[in-house]
Design an enzyme around this catalytic site. Structure first.
Site, PDB file in Angstrom:
ATOM      1  N   HIS A  34      18.679  -4.058  -4.514  1.00 16.24           N
ATOM      2  CA  HIS A  34      19.060  -3.904  -3.102  1.00 16.24           C
ATOM      3  C   HIS A  34      20.114  -4.937  -2.741  1.00 16.24           C
ATOM      4  O   HIS A  34      19.974  -6.111  -3.078  1.00 16.24           O
ATOM      5  CB  HIS A  34      17.851  -4.115  -2.190  1.00 16.24           C
ATOM      6  CG  HIS A  34      16.911  -2.953  -2.164  1.00 16.24           C
ATOM      7  ND1 HIS A  34      15.979  -2.771  -1.185  1.00 16.24           N
ATOM      8  CD2 HIS A  34      16.771  -1.903  -3.011  1.00 16.24           C
ATOM      9  CE1 HIS A  34      15.293  -1.657  -1.423  1.00 16.24           C
ATOM     10  NE2 HIS A  34      15.759  -1.124  -2.530  1.00 16.24           N
ATOM     11  N   TYR A 162      12.945  -5.355   8.451  1.00 18.84           N
ATOM     12  CA  TYR A 162      12.106  -6.359   9.110  1.00 18.84           C
ATOM     13  C   TYR A 162      12.257  -6.128  10.612  1.00 18.84           C
ATOM     14  O   TYR A 162      13.351  -6.290  11.151  1.00 18.84           O
ATOM     15  CB  TYR A 162      12.581  -7.771   8.761  1.00 18.84           C
ATOM     16  CG  TYR A 162      12.285  -8.205   7.338  1.00 18.84           C
ATOM     17  CD1 TYR A 162      13.119  -7.823   6.293  1.00 18.84           C
ATOM     18  CD2 TYR A 162      11.193  -9.013   7.054  1.00 18.84           C
ATOM     19  CE1 TYR A 162      12.859  -8.234   4.983  1.00 18.84           C
ATOM     20  CE2 TYR A 162      10.922  -9.430   5.746  1.00 18.84           C
ATOM     21  CZ  TYR A 162      11.750  -9.038   4.723  1.00 18.84           C
ATOM     22  OH  TYR A 162      11.487  -9.447   3.435  1.00 18.84           O
ATOM     23  N   PRO A 254       4.348 -14.358   3.676  1.00 18.99           N
ATOM     24  CA  PRO A 254       5.143 -13.395   2.891  1.00 18.99           C
ATOM     25  C   PRO A 254       6.481 -12.996   3.519  1.00 18.99           C
ATOM     26  O   PRO A 254       7.284 -12.315   2.869  1.00 18.99           O
ATOM     27  CB  PRO A 254       4.217 -12.170   2.793  1.00 18.99           C
ATOM     28  CG  PRO A 254       3.274 -12.303   3.936  1.00 18.99           C
ATOM     29  CD  PRO A 254       3.099 -13.760   4.192  1.00 18.99           C
ATOM     30  N   LYS A 258       9.070 -15.032  -0.870  1.00 15.64           N
ATOM     31  CA  LYS A 258       9.335 -16.146  -1.795  1.00 15.64           C
ATOM     32  C   LYS A 258       8.207 -16.455  -2.778  1.00 15.64           C
ATOM     33  O   LYS A 258       8.427 -17.136  -3.783  1.00 15.64           O
ATOM     34  CB  LYS A 258       9.615 -17.432  -0.984  1.00 15.64           C
ATOM     35  CG  LYS A 258      10.955 -17.452  -0.308  1.00 15.64           C
ATOM     36  CD  LYS A 258      12.074 -17.673  -1.310  1.00 15.64           C
ATOM     37  CE  LYS A 258      13.371 -17.078  -0.853  1.00 15.64           C
ATOM     38  NZ  LYS A 258      13.823 -15.908  -1.564  1.00 15.64           N
ATOM     39  N   TYR A 346      17.384 -15.858   1.037  1.00 16.64           N
ATOM     40  CA  TYR A 346      16.640 -14.644   0.685  1.00 16.64           C
ATOM     41  C   TYR A 346      16.881 -14.235  -0.771  1.00 16.64           C
ATOM     42  O   TYR A 346      15.940 -13.909  -1.492  1.00 16.64           O
ATOM     43  CB  TYR A 346      17.031 -13.508   1.640  1.00 16.64           C
ATOM     44  CG  TYR A 346      16.061 -12.359   1.618  1.00 16.64           C
ATOM     45  CD1 TYR A 346      14.901 -12.379   2.403  1.00 16.64           C
ATOM     46  CD2 TYR A 346      16.279 -11.244   0.809  1.00 16.64           C
ATOM     47  CE1 TYR A 346      14.000 -11.330   2.375  1.00 16.64           C
ATOM     48  CE2 TYR A 346      15.378 -10.188   0.773  1.00 16.64           C
ATOM     49  CZ  TYR A 346      14.237 -10.247   1.564  1.00 16.64           C
ATOM     50  OH  TYR A 346      13.343  -9.202   1.523  1.00 16.64           O
TER      51      TYR A 346
HETATM   52  C1  PHB Z   1       6.706  -6.093  -0.325  1.00 16.49           C
HETATM   53  O1  PHB Z   1       7.404  -5.127  -0.683  1.00 16.49           O
HETATM   54  O2  PHB Z   1       5.499  -6.154  -0.617  1.00 16.49           O
HETATM   55  C2  PHB Z   1       7.300  -7.170   0.498  1.00 16.49           C
HETATM   56  C3  PHB Z   1       8.663  -7.173   0.741  1.00 16.49           C
HETATM   57  C4  PHB Z   1       9.228  -8.175   1.505  1.00 16.49           C
HETATM   58  C5  PHB Z   1       8.434  -9.165   2.029  1.00 16.49           C
HETATM   59  C6  PHB Z   1       7.068  -9.181   1.785  1.00 16.49           C
HETATM   60  C7  PHB Z   1       6.499  -8.174   1.019  1.00 16.49           C
HETATM   61  O3  PHB Z   1       8.999 -10.139   2.796  1.00 16.49           O
END
Ligand code: PHB
Length: 352
Positions: A34, A162, A254, A258, A346
């Site tokens: 991505h 997000y 989460p 990270k 990120y």
């Molecule tokens: C996930 O795909 O489980 C995932 C992706 C991004 C995050 C946390 C979890 O910030």
């Protein structure tokens, strides 16, 4: 271990490390590269072009897939992995030959070591084997948790979303072209039994379907669970012959994706340090392990705390803090400098 659904985002450096270690074959075939993420707030969508801003990308590949690859590679190399052991205790960590004692198939067994790598997670025994008074704990708990689902629904997204919403944070991620992974901010004491599938979908729709023409794809929910959120670090990451790594010494919420990457970065340092010791008798990488690892750990602590604070509904927030949160989001969405800061954290900073 191979079934438990956990994190899903690998930094470029983590992918490179896995590939260099001979673990890249399935990752390169099935991992999804991505080049951006989306921030959704105030009923608008804003793309953060990760690759455009940093030259690097992330790869979506489930943590349990990494675990499967690691177990297969270790087994193929003739290594032994002992599953299903009980009563693990560490002794003699301050001697030249520490011992791991445990029970297996009803018998007491011992493993005599030069070093012990404590990679046994937050609830493991390693951290607690360090004498009282040696470690300093730094922590923060958050007044919310994440309810996560895995659904048999083609993701309605090419990149992760997000979402900051007045009902709470939501995240749209994925695991494959057929499987979506979604999260909702919930109260920390929420009971999963109070979240039938329809309630979850309706809440996800409310928080994510905020931009014209976009709708969620729904399907059977395969798995659901609630995870508390915390930030946690203990220092130092080493005591005598015990070297701590991953969740055994640090936890991040989460939101910054990270956790798995930090664990991989720790063991990469530790692997090089052991190699230098065994091949050349050099000790400086072992001596510097904690100091070097903690620089990355604290960068990730700050980034994860920052993303968490920017994106969640903070119940305890005062109106002033709410205004700061929305100003921060708008700043990320409009300033190349600020977006670059998000992006470089990120995708993972090569040097910290
Ligand atoms: C996930 O795909 O489980 C995932 C992706 C991004 C995050 C946390 C979890 O910030």
């Amino acid at each position: 271990m191979e079934q438990r659904v956990r994190a899903g985002v690998l930094e470029q450096g983590s992918v490179d490390l896995l590939c260099c270690s001979g673990l890249g074959e399935r990752l390169q075939r099935e991992g999804m590269r991505h080049e951006g993420i989306e921030l959704r707030f105030d009923r608008e969508a804003h793309r953060v072009p990760l690759t455009g801003l940093t030259g690097r990308a992330i790869t979506v590949y489930g943590q349990q897939e990494v675990v499967k690859d690691l177990i297969a590679a270790r087994t193929a190399a003739g290594g032994r992995i002992l599953f299903e052991v009980d009563d693990v205790r560490l002794d003699g960590l301050d001697s030249d030959s520490p011992v791991i004692r445990f029970r297996r198939d009803g018998r007491d067994e011992e493993l005599h070591c030069d070093f012990v790598a404590g990679c046994d997670g937050f609830h493991g025994v390693s951290r607690g084997s360090v004498p009282e008074g040696v470690l300093t704990t730094y922590e923060r708990t958050y007044p919310f948790a994440w309810l996560g689902i895995l659904a048999a629904a083609p993701p309605a997204v090419d990149e992760l979303i997000y979402a900051n919403h007045e009902r709470g944070f939501a995240l749209h991620s994925l695991r494959s072209p057929e499987i979506s992974r979604l999260y909702l901010q919930v109260d920390p004491d929420e009971d999963i039994a109070d979240w039938p599938d329809e309630r979850i979908w309706s809440e996800l729709r409310a928080r994510l379907e905020t931009v014209p023409g976009w709708s969620l794809n729904e399907g059977p929910i395969l798995e659901k669970s609630i995870t508390p959120m915390r930030s946690f670090v203990v220092e130092p990451m080493q005591w005598e012959r015990l070297y701590l790594a991953g969740d055994a010494v640090h936890i991040v919420p989460p939101t910054g994706a990270k956790g798995m990457n930090l664990a991989l970065a720790d063991v990469a340092l530790l692997g090089d340090a052991f190699a230098a010791w065994y091949a050349e008798g050099r000790t400086e990488l072992l001596e510097n392990y904690s100091r070097t690892a903690l620089r990355r750990v604290w960068r990730a602590q700050h980034f994860s705390w920052w993303m968490t604070s920017m994106l969640h509904r903070l119940d305890t927030q005062d109106p002033y803090e709410a205004k700061l949160q929305s100003s921060t989001l708008r700043y990320v969405a409009t300033s190349r400098a600020y977006a670059t800061s998000l992006a470089e954290n990120y995708v993972g900073l090569p040097e910290v």
